[in-house]
Design a protein around this motif. Sequence first.
Motif, PDB file in Angstrom:
ATOM      1  N   MET A   1       0.692  -0.824   0.107  1.00 13.55           N
ATOM      2  CA  MET A   1      -0.151   0.331  -0.282  1.00 13.55           C
ATOM      3  C   MET A   1       0.622   1.055  -0.222  1.00 13.55           C
ATOM      4  O   MET A   1       1.328   1.813   1.004  1.00 13.55           O
ATOM      5  N   PHE A   2       0.606   2.054  -1.071  1.00 22.77           N
ATOM      6  CA  PHE A   2       1.622   3.125  -1.163  1.00 22.77           C
ATOM      7  C   PHE A   2       0.920   4.629  -1.571  1.00 22.77           C
ATOM      8  O   PHE A   2      -0.377   4.467  -0.879  1.00 22.77           O
ATOM      9  N   PHE A   3       1.304   5.386   0.407  1.00 24.53           N
ATOM     10  CA  PHE A   3       0.413   6.351   1.147  1.00 24.53           C
ATOM     11  C   PHE A   3       1.389   7.215   1.444  1.00 24.53           C
ATOM     12  O   PHE A   3       2.589   7.164   0.973  1.00 24.53           O
ATOM     13  N   ARG A   4       0.514   8.507   1.690  1.00 24.42           N
ATOM     14  CA  ARG A   4       1.008   9.796   1.200  1.00 24.42           C
ATOM     15  C   ARG A   4       1.633  10.430   2.476  1.00 24.42           C
ATOM     16  O   ARG A   4       3.061  10.348   2.178  1.00 24.42           O
ATOM     17  N   SER A   5       1.337   9.957   3.455  1.00 25.42           N
ATOM     18  CA  SER A   5       1.938  10.718   4.318  1.00 25.42           C
ATOM     19  C   SER A   5       1.121  10.261   5.808  1.00 25.42           C
ATOM     20  O   SER A   5      -0.334  11.085   5.766  1.00 25.42           O
ATOM     21  N   ALA A   6       1.850   9.813   6.789  1.00 30.26           N
ATOM     22  CA  ALA A   6       0.951   9.737   7.831  1.00 30.26           C
ATOM     23  C   ALA A   6       1.236  10.376   9.379  1.00 30.26           C
ATOM     24  O   ALA A   6       0.119  10.127  10.265  1.00 30.26           O
ATOM     25  N   SER A   7       1.393  11.736   8.469  1.00 33.54           N
ATOM     26  CA  SER A   7       1.596  12.961   9.776  1.00 33.54           C
ATOM     27  C   SER A   7       0.672  13.980   9.242  1.00 33.54           C
ATOM     28  O   SER A   7      -0.121  14.164   9.864  1.00 33.54           O
ATOM     29  N   TRP A   8       0.567  14.237   7.800  1.00 34.25           N
ATOM     30  CA  TRP A   8      -0.261  15.201   7.588  1.00 34.25           C
ATOM     31  C   TRP A   8      -1.770  14.738   6.428  1.00 34.25           C
ATOM     32  O   TRP A   8      -2.440  15.391   6.597  1.00 34.25           O
ATOM     33  N   CYS A   9      -1.927  13.303   5.855  1.00 33.95           N
ATOM     34  CA  CYS A   9      -2.744  13.471   5.351  1.00 33.95           C
ATOM     35  C   CYS A   9      -3.951  12.507   6.542  1.00 33.95           C
ATOM     36  O   CYS A   9      -3.845  11.836   6.617  1.00 33.95           O
ATOM     37  N   PRO A  10      -5.263  13.895   5.914  1.00 35.73           N
ATOM     38  CA  PRO A  10      -6.217  12.305   7.017  1.00 35.73           C
ATOM     39  C   PRO A  10      -6.893  11.172   5.784  1.00 35.73           C
ATOM     40  O   PRO A  10      -7.280  10.435   6.775  1.00 35.73           O
ATOM     41  N   PHE A  11      -7.243  11.398   4.535  1.00 36.81           N
ATOM     42  CA  PHE A  11      -7.370  10.162   3.713  1.00 36.81           C
ATOM     43  C   PHE A  11      -6.275   9.165   4.318  1.00 36.81           C
ATOM     44  O   PHE A  11      -6.133   7.957   4.228  1.00 36.81           O
ATOM     45  N   CYS A  12      -4.826   9.407   4.381  1.00 34.44           N
ATOM     46  CA  CYS A  12      -4.209   8.113   4.734  1.00 34.44           C
ATOM     47  C   CYS A  12      -4.228   7.861   5.722  1.00 34.44           C
ATOM     48  O   CYS A  12      -4.027   6.351   6.573  1.00 34.44           O
ATOM     49  N   LYS A  13      -4.600   8.510   6.860  1.00 33.30           N
ATOM     50  CA  LYS A  13      -4.545   8.149   8.324  1.00 33.30           C
ATOM     51  C   LYS A  13      -5.360   7.128   8.598  1.00 33.30           C
ATOM     52  O   LYS A  13      -5.958   6.307   8.851  1.00 33.30           O
ATOM     53  N   ALA A  14      -6.896   7.417   7.819  1.00 32.64           N
ATOM     54  CA  ALA A  14      -8.182   6.662   8.005  1.00 32.64           C
ATOM     55  C   ALA A  14      -7.856   5.227   7.463  1.00 32.64           C
ATOM     56  O   ALA A  14      -8.407   4.526   7.373  1.00 32.64           O
ATOM     57  N   GLN A  15      -7.574   5.772   5.981  1.00 30.69           N
ATOM     58  CA  GLN A  15      -7.237   4.440   4.881  1.00 30.69           C
ATOM     59  C   GLN A  15      -5.792   3.445   6.015  1.00 30.69           C
ATOM     60  O   GLN A  15      -6.252   2.507   6.164  1.00 30.69           O
ATOM     61  N   LEU A  16      -4.793   4.148   6.863  1.00 33.96           N
ATOM     62  CA  LEU A  16      -3.275   2.971   7.891  1.00 33.96           C
ATOM     63  C   LEU A  16      -4.897   2.253   8.591  1.00 33.96           C
ATOM     64  O   LEU A  16      -4.837   0.569   8.966  1.00 33.96           O
ATOM     65  N   ILE A  17      -5.723   3.269   9.326  1.00 36.42           N
ATOM     66  CA  ILE A  17      -6.345   2.062  10.421  1.00 36.42           C
ATOM     67  C   ILE A  17      -7.458   1.665   9.604  1.00 36.42           C
ATOM     68  O   ILE A  17      -7.555   0.700  10.096  1.00 36.42           O
ATOM     69  N   ALA A  18      -8.429   1.586   8.796  1.00 37.19           N
ATOM     70  CA  ALA A  18      -8.833   0.899   8.235  1.00 37.19           C
ATOM     71  C   ALA A  18      -7.949  -1.032   7.972  1.00 37.19           C
ATOM     72  O   ALA A  18      -8.315  -1.699   8.025  1.00 37.19           O
ATOM     73  N   MET A  19      -6.791  -0.239   7.400  1.00 42.51           N
ATOM     74  CA  MET A  19      -6.353  -2.105   6.975  1.00 42.51           C
ATOM     75  C   MET A  19      -5.677  -2.702   7.635  1.00 42.51           C
ATOM     76  O   MET A  19      -5.386  -3.325   7.610  1.00 42.51           O
ATOM     77  N   ASN A  20      -5.421  -1.356   9.305  1.00 41.74           N
ATOM     78  CA  ASN A  20      -5.119  -2.472  10.370  1.00 41.74           C
ATOM     79  C   ASN A  20      -6.006  -3.441  10.532  1.00 41.74           C
ATOM     80  O   ASN A  20      -5.594  -4.303  11.296  1.00 41.74           O
ATOM     81  N   GLU A  21      -7.082  -3.187  10.315  1.00 39.04           N
ATOM     82  CA  GLU A  21      -8.191  -4.582  10.776  1.00 39.04           C
ATOM     83  C   GLU A  21      -8.010  -5.302   9.805  1.00 39.04           C
ATOM     84  O   GLU A  21      -8.245  -6.198  10.373  1.00 39.04           O
ATOM     85  N   SER A  22      -7.482  -5.068   9.018  1.00 35.99           N
ATOM     86  CA  SER A  22      -7.252  -6.066   7.517  1.00 35.99           C
ATOM     87  C   SER A  22      -6.174  -7.348   7.648  1.00 35.99           C
ATOM     88  O   SER A  22      -6.039  -7.510   7.005  1.00 35.99           O
TER      89      SER A  22
END
Length: 179
Positions: free
Chosen positions: A54-75
Motif C-alpha cells: 500500500m502506497f500512501f502519502r503521509s501518516a503525519s499530515w494526510c487525513p485520508f492516509c491516516k483513515a486508510q491506514l487505520i482501516a487496513m490495520n483491521e484487515s
Amino acid sequence: MRMLPAFIALSVIAAPVVAFPAVGDKAPAVSGADIAGKTRTLKQLAGRKGTVLMFFRSASWCPFCKAQLIAMNESAAGLNSRGYALVGLSYDDSAVLAKFAAERKVAWPLLSDPQSKVIDGWQLRDPAYPPGNRAHGVPLPAVYVIDKRGVIRARLMEANYRQRPQPEAVLAAVDALGQ
C-alpha cells in the motif's frame, strides 16, 4: 498568420502518458527503512503467497492516509490468514511512521522512502506537488497485490486521492486470485 504543423501542435497539447506498473508486470524493487530504522525489502517481508503493498502519502499530515491506514490495520490479520503480508510505504521518515504505528497500534510493516526512490521506481510520484511543497515526493495512493514470484496480480487505484481502496476491496482482490 503562420500555422504550426499538426504534429507540433499535438506535441504541445498532448499530456504525458504515465505507465504505472500493471497487472502481470514484474514488480519494481521495494526497499525502505522500517519503523526501527532497519532496511527491509519486500522479499523479506512477504507472506507465504505474497504481499499487499500500500502506497500512501503521509501518516503525519494526510487525513485520508491516516483513515486508510487505520482501516487496513483491521484487515492485516485477514490478509495474513490468506497468506499475504500487508506492507505500507510512504515518503515519511521512520520516526513519523513509528509514532503513527505506536499511536494507532499498527503491527504490520511501514516503510520509509524519504527520497521517493521506490515511489519513482513505481512511477507513482504525484506530479501535482513541485519541489519546495511539503508534499513533493508523495506517491499517488495505490494498493498492489504481488505474488511470491514478484509478479503484480492486482492493482487498486482511485482517480481522486481522497478516495482509497477500501479493505473489503483489497480482501476481495486477494480472494479473486484463488491461489
